[in-house]
Structures are given as structure tokens and as C-alpha cells.
Design a protein around this motif. Structure first.
Motif, PDB file in Angstrom:
ATOM      1  N   LYS A 491       0.834  -1.202   0.000  1.00  0.00           N
ATOM      2  CA  LYS A 491       0.000   0.000   0.000  1.00  0.00           C
ATOM      3  C   LYS A 491       0.872   1.256   0.000  1.00  0.00           C
ATOM      4  O   LYS A 491       1.866   1.339   0.723  1.00  0.00           O
ATOM      5  CB  LYS A 491      -0.911   0.012   1.226  1.00  0.00           C
ATOM      6  CG  LYS A 491      -2.004  -1.057   1.188  1.00  0.00           C
ATOM      7  CD  LYS A 491      -2.929  -0.945   2.393  1.00  0.00           C
ATOM      8  CE  LYS A 491      -4.039  -1.981   2.337  1.00  0.00           C
ATOM      9  NZ  LYS A 491      -4.957  -1.882   3.502  1.00  0.00           N
ATOM     10  N   VAL A 492       0.504   2.211  -0.829  1.00  0.00           N
ATOM     11  CA  VAL A 492       1.224   3.487  -0.874  1.00  0.00           C
ATOM     12  C   VAL A 492       0.209   4.624  -0.934  1.00  0.00           C
ATOM     13  O   VAL A 492      -0.930   4.434  -1.363  1.00  0.00           O
ATOM     14  CB  VAL A 492       2.151   3.576  -2.110  1.00  0.00           C
ATOM     15  CG1 VAL A 492       3.246   2.541  -2.034  1.00  0.00           C
ATOM     16  CG2 VAL A 492       1.364   3.443  -3.406  1.00  0.00           C
ATOM     17  N   ARG A 493       0.632   5.781  -0.461  1.00  0.00           N
ATOM     18  CA  ARG A 493      -0.201   6.977  -0.586  1.00  0.00           C
ATOM     19  C   ARG A 493       0.202   7.719  -1.854  1.00  0.00           C
ATOM     20  O   ARG A 493       1.374   8.001  -2.068  1.00  0.00           O
ATOM     21  CB  ARG A 493      -0.022   7.888   0.627  1.00  0.00           C
ATOM     22  CG  ARG A 493      -0.593   7.315   1.906  1.00  0.00           C
ATOM     23  CD  ARG A 493      -0.445   8.320   3.042  1.00  0.00           C
ATOM     24  NE  ARG A 493      -0.988   7.821   4.286  1.00  0.00           N
ATOM     25  CZ  ARG A 493      -0.984   8.486   5.425  1.00  0.00           C
ATOM     26  NH1 ARG A 493      -0.419   9.707   5.469  1.00  0.00           N
ATOM     27  NH2 ARG A 493      -1.500   7.974   6.516  1.00  0.00           N
ATOM     28  N   GLY A 494      -0.750   8.015  -2.668  1.00  0.00           N
ATOM     29  CA  GLY A 494      -0.454   8.747  -3.896  1.00  0.00           C
ATOM     30  C   GLY A 494       0.149   7.853  -4.952  1.00  0.00           C
ATOM     31  O   GLY A 494      -0.165   6.664  -5.049  1.00  0.00           O
ATOM     32  N   GLU A 495       1.043   8.428  -5.749  1.00  0.00           N
ATOM     33  CA  GLU A 495       1.631   7.706  -6.869  1.00  0.00           C
ATOM     34  C   GLU A 495       2.560   6.592  -6.391  1.00  0.00           C
ATOM     35  O   GLU A 495       3.226   6.722  -5.377  1.00  0.00           O
ATOM     36  CB  GLU A 495       2.444   8.660  -7.759  1.00  0.00           C
ATOM     37  CG  GLU A 495       1.613   9.708  -8.473  1.00  0.00           C
ATOM     38  CD  GLU A 495       2.488  10.610  -9.323  1.00  0.00           C
ATOM     39  OE1 GLU A 495       1.946  11.205 -10.257  1.00  0.00           O
ATOM     40  OE2 GLU A 495       3.709  10.710  -9.045  1.00  0.00           O
ATOM     41  N   ARG A 496       2.581   5.512  -7.163  1.00  0.00           N
ATOM     42  CA  ARG A 496       3.540   4.435  -6.892  1.00  0.00           C
ATOM     43  C   ARG A 496       4.802   4.720  -7.696  1.00  0.00           C
ATOM     44  O   ARG A 496       4.754   4.854  -8.919  1.00  0.00           O
ATOM     45  CB  ARG A 496       2.946   3.088  -7.295  1.00  0.00           C
ATOM     46  CG  ARG A 496       3.798   1.886  -6.870  1.00  0.00           C
ATOM     47  CD  ARG A 496       3.127   0.587  -7.255  1.00  0.00           C
ATOM     48  NE  ARG A 496       1.842   0.441  -6.614  1.00  0.00           N
ATOM     49  CZ  ARG A 496       1.645  -0.007  -5.380  1.00  0.00           C
ATOM     50  NH1 ARG A 496       2.684  -0.352  -4.640  1.00  0.00           N
ATOM     51  NH2 ARG A 496       0.430  -0.110  -4.885  1.00  0.00           N
ATOM     52  N   ARG A 497       5.941   4.834  -7.000  1.00  0.00           N
ATOM     53  CA  ARG A 497       7.179   5.202  -7.678  1.00  0.00           C
ATOM     54  C   ARG A 497       8.259   4.148  -7.433  1.00  0.00           C
ATOM     55  O   ARG A 497       8.394   3.621  -6.324  1.00  0.00           O
ATOM     56  CB  ARG A 497       7.667   6.578  -7.223  1.00  0.00           C
ATOM     57  CG  ARG A 497       6.685   7.694  -7.590  1.00  0.00           C
ATOM     58  CD  ARG A 497       7.292   9.057  -7.402  1.00  0.00           C
ATOM     59  NE  ARG A 497       6.369  10.121  -7.843  1.00  0.00           N
ATOM     60  CZ  ARG A 497       6.703  11.380  -8.012  1.00  0.00           C
ATOM     61  NH1 ARG A 497       7.946  11.765  -7.784  1.00  0.00           N
ATOM     62  NH2 ARG A 497       5.820  12.263  -8.417  1.00  0.00           N
ATOM     63  N   GLY A 525      11.605  10.301  -5.299  1.00  0.00           N
ATOM     64  CA  GLY A 525      10.741   9.524  -4.418  1.00  0.00           C
ATOM     65  C   GLY A 525      10.639   8.055  -4.763  1.00  0.00           C
ATOM     66  O   GLY A 525       9.855   7.323  -4.163  1.00  0.00           O
ATOM     67  N   GLY A 526      11.449   7.571  -5.735  1.00  0.00           N
ATOM     68  CA  GLY A 526      11.390   6.162  -6.092  1.00  0.00           C
ATOM     69  C   GLY A 526      12.031   5.279  -5.045  1.00  0.00           C
ATOM     70  O   GLY A 526      12.902   5.712  -4.285  1.00  0.00           O
ATOM     71  N   ARG A 527      11.583   4.011  -5.014  1.00  0.00           N
ATOM     72  CA  ARG A 527      12.124   3.048  -4.056  1.00  0.00           C
ATOM     73  C   ARG A 527      12.607   1.809  -4.794  1.00  0.00           C
ATOM     74  O   ARG A 527      12.030   1.416  -5.810  1.00  0.00           O
ATOM     75  CB  ARG A 527      11.067   2.658  -3.021  1.00  0.00           C
ATOM     76  CG  ARG A 527      10.586   3.828  -2.166  1.00  0.00           C
ATOM     77  CD  ARG A 527       9.456   3.387  -1.261  1.00  0.00           C
ATOM     78  NE  ARG A 527       9.876   2.314  -0.384  1.00  0.00           N
ATOM     79  CZ  ARG A 527       9.038   1.417   0.140  1.00  0.00           C
ATOM     80  NH1 ARG A 527       7.736   1.459  -0.143  1.00  0.00           N
ATOM     81  NH2 ARG A 527       9.481   0.472   0.932  1.00  0.00           N
TER      82      ARG A 527
END
Length: 699
Positions: A491-497, A525-527
Motif C-alpha cells: 500500500k502506498v499513498r499517492g503515486e507508486r514510484r 521519491g522512487g524506491r
């Protein structure tokens, strides 16, 4: 003085390459290689091993008028083969001979040309070699009819894992296809047991064929530079490491090694944010992305390339100035490979800067450098009990020959253990579970093998590793690489990066069925994350060297003030856990009773299984220690360990771990578990620990 090679080869050495002479190792290789001996050529990185093998082989090829594909050149990496191809083609061309490359990235049209023209030297991987043997489109008996010699580059990289067993088994089958013994020539960096490595490479010919280790350049271990060329620093974080790298050695080419793909990505992004021209290389980047990065790096000047071990082997990335190591590699051999990337220019020295991110990594780096300074290098040993490779090879043989006699299959490997009669229980299991069918005394591929391994013409059959499932990342039609599925499901908030190639990407669409995701550039903000890899069992010798460091021994290299101060703090924090004369059982506070063995992961796994009555059932062991039950007393300990050396046993294996052993489904479960247990154990090192005095200490 130039040696006794074919006159045409000598002419080109002088007039094309401009060489006045050969190196000592290249001189020493001529007689055994031209004489047909199985040979191990040992030299540091960039020591001229390829030429040492090929020049006498080309001379022999011309002298004895070999025809067709007469030499195989095997390497562990496709990129290494691509890198070598122009050189090998040039050398072969001197004598009017041809060389070609064959692997998974080679186009169908180029493969057709290889089959039609049959080059004199074929550069390939063991997996691609096996795919040729099992392919219905390759007449392998015709293609390999003229084969005389096999060169195995970076042979030490094969021998230490299951790819080595696969390589040996395929070479034995190829020997039967060619109808003659094949000369085997291994090229290796410095190893601790060269004689044993050559015996291993000989396979079924060991003891019956003459063999010679050639290593005049390796008398001084890996051509070590003066200690001042090695520096150990403590930086405390990856962000600080990026600051140090960005601020040092401006105008120079720097190769930075990291121990995980995630660290490569994060450091690459940090360096780019600081305006450093940065390129990346790791196994989850697409081949095109890696190739572009490596080419751009080799042509640039003031830049950094950040890599995992993918650039540890002999791929040429140009004239390097500096090697930088984040934390420490798991082995001295790996460090030697990396160190050998520098110092190739006349007047330059080999060098390496270690940047440790925490105190534990700093102690490990110091320990590794301590072992290196003493000339110690790990012996390369094949993993025991490759039963799953036996299963894979029997299935591959059935694909190759279509059907084989149920009493004759073992002959295909010329008596090489364990691919002979000892594998009969495995063959029986394959028949009973439908992987093989049996009729009229013949064995052939069964429905279970078709279902499990038959996709894409049994391509899964030729690779001996199980990789974790990954999603392919695409920018339009261009593949960027692969990422762990968890990055797409959490789960992520906003865009998935995502972070890939050192850049951030916004996920625009996920194709769950085809395991693909599409992206477009993002500002940040990428992971990055990958499961598996990036971690290795640390050896008994390395962990014992860590103990030496904690007891006050420094490696004879330059330590920065930060490293000295952080190492002093690490020693103060762990002084109560180390003793030069034996092991300690330390009780900290009310509970937490831990046995500090300093013995490495495998020895501790063996000790945990042997002394299971007193080992904590939940939090058990790591490289340095074993957690014991809180109520253990010194008297009970002495009684329990009095006969422990006589009842050492293999570690227990979790059923979930069997999935990491490829082809384990084609084995009886007990044999698959026994294989993993044998590979996790270290009975001799466990016995050393049990023979040492143990003291109980309370803090």
C-alpha cells in the motif's frame, strides 16, 4: 625473446600488437597447452590469461589442421563473452580462422549463421551450450565433431556453486558427443587451492590425464600493491558515502562496488543529485541498460559507475583510476578481483578505498584486509551432494538423445561422481513421479517434466538457479530492468514510484498476467527492493579475523581518523564478547544467554543442530553467536558438550527452503533436504569450536 608459437602468431604479436615479449605466465603456458595437457592458468585480473590460452591453441589448431568448431571458450557472463569477442576474432583472423559468440541474447539469424559456417572458436556459456545439445534445431553430433579443447574463463566463479557441477556434467556429455577426450584449460584469478581446482575441472579425467598449474605471476598473492594503496574509512551512512565519493578524485574514473542491488540504486541516485556523472550496473537492469552504461563509462573520463559483483569479473570498462568499496565483500577472493581492476596503466598502483557504513561493517572490512595482508585466499570448493543437478542432467540427456537405455544412462558422464550409478534412486523417483516415462527398456521425457519444465522449449531446464519472481519494467517498448513484486503490491499513498537505473519512475500501468509494469519519468521519491541475493554466509576464517580485530589487531593499511575512532568504539562495545583463548557464553541482564563462538554461519548452524536441547527455539544463531536457553547452567553445559564432537549432526532444513533449490521437485523430499543440510553444515569448524575452552560470563 618471443616464444615458440606459430610463425604467423609471432608475426602479429610483434607487428600488430607491438609486443616485444610475453609475460612470464604466457611463456609458461605454451608448453602444456600446446602439449594437450589439462591446464589451470592462474594470474591476477588483466594478467593476459586469455592470450596465454589462445595463442598456443591457435598454434596447435594450425599445426594439426583442426577443422570445424574445434575450441569452445566458456565464460560465466554473456557480457564477458561480448567483451571478449572482438579480441578473439582478431586473434583467430591472423590464421584465417573464425570466432563467433552464441548465447541467449544472440539473434536467431546470427545463430543460423553460426550453425551454417561453424566457427573455429565458439564463445558461449554452459547454459547455452546445453541448449545446443538439447535443441532439435542443432545437429550437435555434426557441429561438435571436430571439438578438441575447452577453455573455461573465470573457472573459480563456476566451481564454487551449482553452475560448476552443471558445467562438468555438460562437458562429460560433450566428450561423448565429440568422441574424444577434450583438453580442459581453466583461467582463474588467485585461489587458495589451485591444484584441487584443476583436479575438479578435469572431471572424470582426473588422475588419468596429465595436468599442470601455471602460475608464475601469482607467486606474490594477486600482485598486492604497497599497503598505502588501500585505505579504510568510516562514513556512517550511504548519504555520507555519496558526499565523500563526490568530493574525492575529481576528473578520475571511479568504480564503486556495493553488496546489494538496492544499495547500488540508492547510491546512484544520491550521486546524481550531487551532479556526479553516474552509471549503474547490476543483474536486475536490462542487458541493454547495462551495456549502454558500461560503454558510456568506458568512454567517459570524470565519472562513477556503481555496481554489484556484475563488474567484478573480467569485463573491460576502460582505464580505471579508482576502486571504491561500500562496506566489505564476503570473501578475500572477491576483493582481489575488484582490486585488480585498477593499476593497469604503467606507473599506477592498484588501489581501493573502503567506506564502511556502520561499525560492524568496519570491523568486517578490517578483518578481510587482515586476511589479505597475510596472503590468505579462500579455497574454492564445489558444493556437496548436487542431487538436484543429477536429476536435471538425466532429464536433459533424455531431451538430447530423445530416449536412453534404462541401464545405460549413467555412461553419459563417463563415471563422474555423482552422475553415475549412485544416482539410480533419483532416476527411480523421476520414473515414479512421471518426470520420465519408461517403455521397452528405454527412458524418455514424461508428462510431469513437460508440465513443470517444458515452457519455451525447456529453457527452464538449462538454468540451475531458481530466481525470485520479478516484474519487467518498461518505458514504452524499452525494457529498463526488473523489480521485486512487493514494490507493486504494498500500500502506498499517492503515486507508486520505483527506483531503477538510479532514476525515479512513476508506475502508469501494471500487467499482472504478463508480469510487466509500465512507467514514465518522475522527479524523485522512487524506491528499490529485491528479495534474495546481496547476502552471503561469512566464513569461519573471516569471522575469526573479526574477533582478532575486536581484540586489537589492525590491518596494515591506512586507516582514517574516523575509522580509528569508530573502530575503537566498536572494540569497547564488544570487548566483553571476545576472548583470544576460547569462546564465551555471556548473560546480559536477566535473560539473553548467548554463546559467542565467532565461527561463521555454517559452523553455528551445525552447532545449533547438535546442541538443540539448549538452543533457544525462536531466535537461534547468526555468524557470530548462538542464543541459548536462559536456564542453562555451567554444569549442564559441560555435561552436554562432553561428547558433542562424537555426535555432530547436519542442520535441520525448513520445508520452505526447498523451493530455493532448483529441480528439488524432481527429487525425493528427503534427498532434497539432505542436499541443503550438507551445504549448510561445517562439521570440521564446529568440531574446532567444541574443542576450545568455554567460559560463562555475566555482564
Amino acid at each position: 625473446m618471443l616464444p615458440d608459437l606459430d610463425p604467423v602468431v609471432v608475426h602479429h604479436l610483434v607487428n600488430t600488437l607491438g609486443w616485444r615479449d610475453l609475460r612470464p605466465m604466457q611463456h609458461a603456458a605454451i608448453t602444456p597447452v600446446r602439449g594437450g595437457l589439462d591446464t589451470l592458468l592462474l594470474a591476477p585480473t588483466a594478467g593476459g590469461k586469455t592470450e596465454a590460452a589462445l595463442f598456443p591453441l591457435l598454434s596447435r589448431m594450425s599445426e594439426q589442421r583442426w577443422t570445424g568448431t574445434s575450441v569452445l571458450y566458456l565464460a560465466p557472463l554473456k557480457a564477458l563473452l561480448n567483451n571478449l569477442q572482438p579480441r578473439v576474432e582478431q586473434y583467430a583472423g591472423w590464421l584465417g580462422r573464425r570466432a563467433a559468440v552464441w548465447h541467449g541474447d544472440v539473434s536467431t539469424s546470427r545463430r543460423r549463421a553460426v550453425l551454417f559456417e561453424r566457427p573455429d572458436i565458439l564463445l558461449t556459456t554452459p547454459e547455452s551450450l546445453e541448449s545446443m545439445l538439447v535443441s532439435t534445431k542443432v545437429d550437435h553430433r555434426l557441429f561438435f565433431a571436430g571439438l578438441h579443447a575447452v577453455v573455461v574463463d573465470e573457472v573459480h566463479a563456476f566451481a564454487g556453486d551449482d553452475r560448476g557441477w552443471h558445467l562438468l556434467a555438460v562437458l562429460e556429455r560433450l566428450t561423448r558427443v565429440a568422441g574424444r577426450p577434450l583438453q580442459r584449460i581453466g583461467l582463474s584469478a588467485t585461489v587458495g587451492n589451485p591444484g584441487e581446482l584443476l583436479t575438479w575441472l578435469q572431471g572424470s579425467g582426473a588422475g588419468g590425464r596429465p595436468a599442470e598449474v601455471v602460475a608464475p605471476d601469482a607467486v606474490e598473492v594477486a600482485d598486492r600493491p604497497p599497503p598505502g594503496d588501500i585505505e579504510l574509512d568510516y562514513v556512517g551512512s550511504l548519504a555520507n558515502a555519496a558526499t565523500v565519493i563526490a568530493g574525492l578524485h575529481a576528473g578520475e574514473k571511479r568504480l564503486v562496488f556495493c553488496e546489494s542491488r538496492q544499495t547500488v540504486e540508492e547510491l546512484g541516485q544520491l550521486l546524481r543529485e550531487k551532479g556526479v556523472t553516474t552509471f549503474l550496473s547490476h543483474a536486475s537492469l536490462s542487458a541493454d541498460e547495462r551495456r549502454r552504461a558500461e560503454q558510456a563509462f568506458s568512454e567517459a573520463r570524470d565519472c562513477v559507475i556503481v555496481s554489484t559483483s556484475t563488474l567484478e569479473l573480467g569485463i573491460d570498462v576502460g582505464d580505471l583510476d579508482r576502486v571504491i568499496q561500500i562496506d566489505a565483500p564476503a570473501t578475500v577472493a572477491s576483493f582481489l578481483q575488484r582490486l585488480g581492476r585498477t593499476g593497469r596503466r604503467p606507473g599506477s598502483n592498484r588501489n581501493c578505498l573502503f567506506l564502511a557504513l556502520d561499525g560492524e561493517a568496519l570491523a568486517e572490512a578490517a578483518a578481510l584486509l587482515l586476511l589479505w595482508s597475510r596472503g590468505w585466499v579462500e579455497p574454492v570448493t564445489a558444493p556437496p551432494e548436487p542431487r538436484h543437478i543429477v536429476a536435471q542432467q538425466v532429464l536433459a540427456l533424455c531431451l538430447q538423445e530423445h530416449r536412453i537405455g534404462d541401464q545405460l544412462w549413467a555412461q553419459a558422464w563417463n563415471g563422474l561422481h555423482p552422475f553415475e550409478e549412485s544416482g539410480r534412486p533419483i532416476v527411480r523417483h523421476l520414473i515414479e513421479h512421471g518426470y520420465l516415462d519408461q517403455d521397452s527398456g528405454m527412458l524418455f521425457i514424461g508428462p510431469a517434466a513437460e508440465e513443470r519444465f517444458g515452457r519455451r522449449h525447456f529453457m527452464e531446464m538449462t538454468a540451475v538457479f531458481t530466481g525470485p519472481p520479478e516484474f519487467t519494467v518498461l518505458l514504452g517498448r524499452n525494457e529498463l530492468g526488473r523489480v521485486d513484486p512487493s514494490l507493486l503490491t504494498e500500500k502506498v499513498r499517492g503515486e507508486r514510484r520505483l527506483l531503477l537505473g538510479g532514476r525515479s519512475w512513476r508506475v502508469t500501468y501494471i500487467d499482472w498476467r504478463r508480469r510487466r509494469c509500465f512507467v514514465e519519468p518522475a522527479d524523485g521519491g522512487g524506491r528499490a527492493r529485491w528479495s534474495g541475493g546481496g547476502w552471503a554466509y561469512l566464513s569461519f576464517e573471516l569471522i575469526r579475523a573479526v574477533r582478532e580485530v575486536l581484540l586489537g589487531t589492525d590491518p596494515p593499511v591506512r586507516l582514517t581518523r574516523r575509522a580509528v575512532e569508530r573502530l575503537a568504539r566498536e572494540r569497547a562495545e564488544k570487548l566483553h564478547l571476545v576472548h583470544p583463548g576460547g569462546t564465551l557464553i555471556v548473560r546480559e541482564g536477566e535473560g539473553d544467554l548467548r554463546w559467542w563462538t565467532w565461527a561463521g554461519f555454517r559452523a553455528n548452524a551445525t552447532l545449533t543442530a547438535t546442541l538443540s536441547e539448549v538452543v533457544d527455539p525462536v531466535e537461534r544463531f547468526d555468524d557470530c553467536s548462538i542464543r541459548l536457553r536462559e536456564d542453562l547452567t555451567p554444569q549442564a553445559w559441560r555435561k552436554l558438550t562432553a561428547d558433542a564432537n562424537d555426535r555432530l549432526c547436519l542442520p535441520e532444513i525448513d520445508e520452505k527452503a526447498l523451493g530455493g533449490l532448483k529441480f528439488s521437485a524432481a527429487l525425493p523430499e528427503r534427498l532434497a533436504a539432505a542436499t541443503l543440510a550438507a551445504r549448510l553444515a561445517s562439521l570440521d569448524r564446529a568440531a574446532v569450536v567444541l574443542s576450545e575452552p568455554t567460559r560463562f560470563v555475566s555482564t
